[in-house]
Design a protein around this motif. Structure first.
Motif, short mmCIF file in Angstrom:
data_model
loop_
_atom_site.label_atom_id
_atom_site.label_comp_id
_atom_site.label_asym_id
_atom_site.label_seq_id
_atom_site.Cartn_x
_atom_site.Cartn_y
_atom_site.Cartn_z
N VAL A 129 -16.99 -3.70 0.83
CA VAL A 129 -15.78 -4.39 1.30
C VAL A 129 -14.66 -3.39 1.57
N ARG A 165 -10.46 -5.64 7.27
CA ARG A 165 -11.00 -6.34 6.10
C ARG A 165 -10.48 -7.77 5.98
N PHE A 191 -21.07 -6.10 6.89
CA PHE A 191 -19.73 -6.61 6.57
C PHE A 191 -18.80 -6.11 7.66
#
Length: 415
Positions: free
Chosen positions: A292, A300, A362
């Motif tokens: 992350v 993010r 991600f």
């Protein structure tokens, strides 16, 4: 005022979706209790009881099955009825739509060719056929967004040319502070890269009976959209993830994937789980947190996880150091599950979590991946090749590729 004939069915779908979500949450609670017992057994004696393992696996499959049912119900609720209701009848069809209906139902090309002459454009391609009206193209695009996982989160650009060329600034111009009367030094020019996204032809060939075409209650826009949606979505999703860029879009998993410590423009940075085919014992939460925070803050805040159903089944069992589950179910019917507080997008074309596999992405997909649609969907009516059916050779041009290599990171299941 007359109530729409589709209203009772819409309410029934809504109740069905709510009931499905309630059942999903009940299964998840049972799964959580069984998995807690499995983890407790692992802590006490370094192995879990076979019966407990089987129960957890059975509940995992039940969660997956129930989630599929909910997805089908949600998708079904977004589909308009094929039969026209009063609102549809009240809306006058466009000239293009009326001409296309005459072509699709009876093979009458006269009005379509007149429209071409008016527009001073050529609507037929090398293989024949005509551009569908805007209503049909919009219907197909709407359905694809609803069921294609990558398209649902990526940026979509519609273009009129076969290729989209997009400049991207790898490094910005030099800047600095100066006084009000000081000389301004010349700044360096930014370094630009040109990204090229070519559109490739995607096709489907739904078949209709003459009885269906003769039925005036059937809306051909909706019928063609429904018939081609699954074929287009499956092919697109496979290409957006793993397409090599030859006669199809280039998938984000086919770009060079390098260790995050040596990342550079043109490649995708990767972090490792610490174990082949899984996470290092007790380190799953730490590794996911590292993933992350490998993204810059600007990316993010709008990022999502993407993985397939089997990898999701693995992470569903994981807890953090405080005993909280990292994976959380959807908060309401039709929403996404979450991982570490970020939305989780399920894409079946992502790799399984095998040794050395890049099984989790991600990314801020809006900035990471670009889908390019060439304007216009073409249909060629073929009443001869599969008598007594009428085939509709439907084509659209689609491209895609990574547009910002800094906006996505990969988790590699290796030491």
């Amino acid at each position: 005022m007359n109530e729409s004939i589709g209203a009772p069915e819409t309410k029934a779908h809504g109740a069905e979706i709510e009931a499905g979500h309630h059942r999903f949450m009940n299964i998840f609670e049972t799964f959580r209790e069984a998995n807690d017992e499995r983890l407790a057994q692992l802590e006490r004696r370094m192995s879990a009881d076979v019966v407990t393992e089987e129960k957890v696996d059975r509940l995992t499959r039940a969660l997956d099955d129930q989630q599929r049912r909910m997805e089908r119900l949600t998708l079904k609720s977004t589909r308009p009825q094929i039969g026209r209701d009063e609102r549809t009848e009240a809306a006058l069809p466009s000239e293009h739509k009326s001409a296309f209906e005459a072509y699709a139902r009876a093979g009458d090309e006269t009005a379509m060719r007149q429209l071409e002459a008016k527009a001073m454009s050529q609507g037929t391609g090398a293989d024949g056929g005509f551009l569908v009206p805007e209503e049909t193209e919009t219907e197909i695009g709407r359905r694809l967004i609803a069921i294609s996982p990558v398209r649902s989160v990526a940026t979509i650009r519609t273009v009129s040319a076969a290729v989209l060329k997009k400049p991207f600034a790898i490094s910005g111009a030099q800047t600095g502070w100066v006084g009000e009367t000081q000389i301004r030094p010349e700044t360096a020019a930014p370094k630009l890269a040109e990204l090229t996204f070519a559109t490739m032809e995607l096709y489907a060939m739904p078949a209709a009976t003459n009885a269906l075409l003769d039925d005036a209650a059937v809306d051909l826009d909706q019928w063609i959209g429904e018939e081609v949606e699954q074929a287009f979505a499956a092919q697109e999703s496979r290409a957006f993830v793993g397409g090599e860029g030859v006669n199809k879009p280039r998938g984000f998993m086919t770009y060079p994937i390098v260790d995050e410590t040596v990342w550079n423009w043109g490649s995708v940075g990767a972090l490792k789980t610490g174990a082949d085919g899984g996470f290092a014992p007790g380190k799953a939460a730490d590794r996911l947190i590292d993933l992350v925070y490998a993204l810059k803050a600007g990316y993010r805040q709008n990022a999502s996880f993407m993985m397939n159903r089997r990898t999701q089944a693995m992470v569903r069992k994981l807890k953090d150091a405080d005993g909280n589950y990292l994976w959380q179910p959807p908060t309401m019917a039709g929403s996404r599950a979450s991982l570490m507080g970020f939305p989780l997008v399920e894409a079946e074309d992502m790799p399984d979590a095998d040794a050395k596999a890049n099984a989790i992405v991600f990314a801020d997909f809006k900035r990471f991946y670009l889908v390019v649609d060439r304007q216009g969907v073409r249909v060629l009516r073929d009443p001869y090749s599969a008598k007594p059916y009428v085939l509709f050779y439907t084509t659209k041009r689609v491209g895609g590729g990574v547009q910002d290599f800094d906006a996505g990171k990969v988790m590699t299941f290796s030491v």
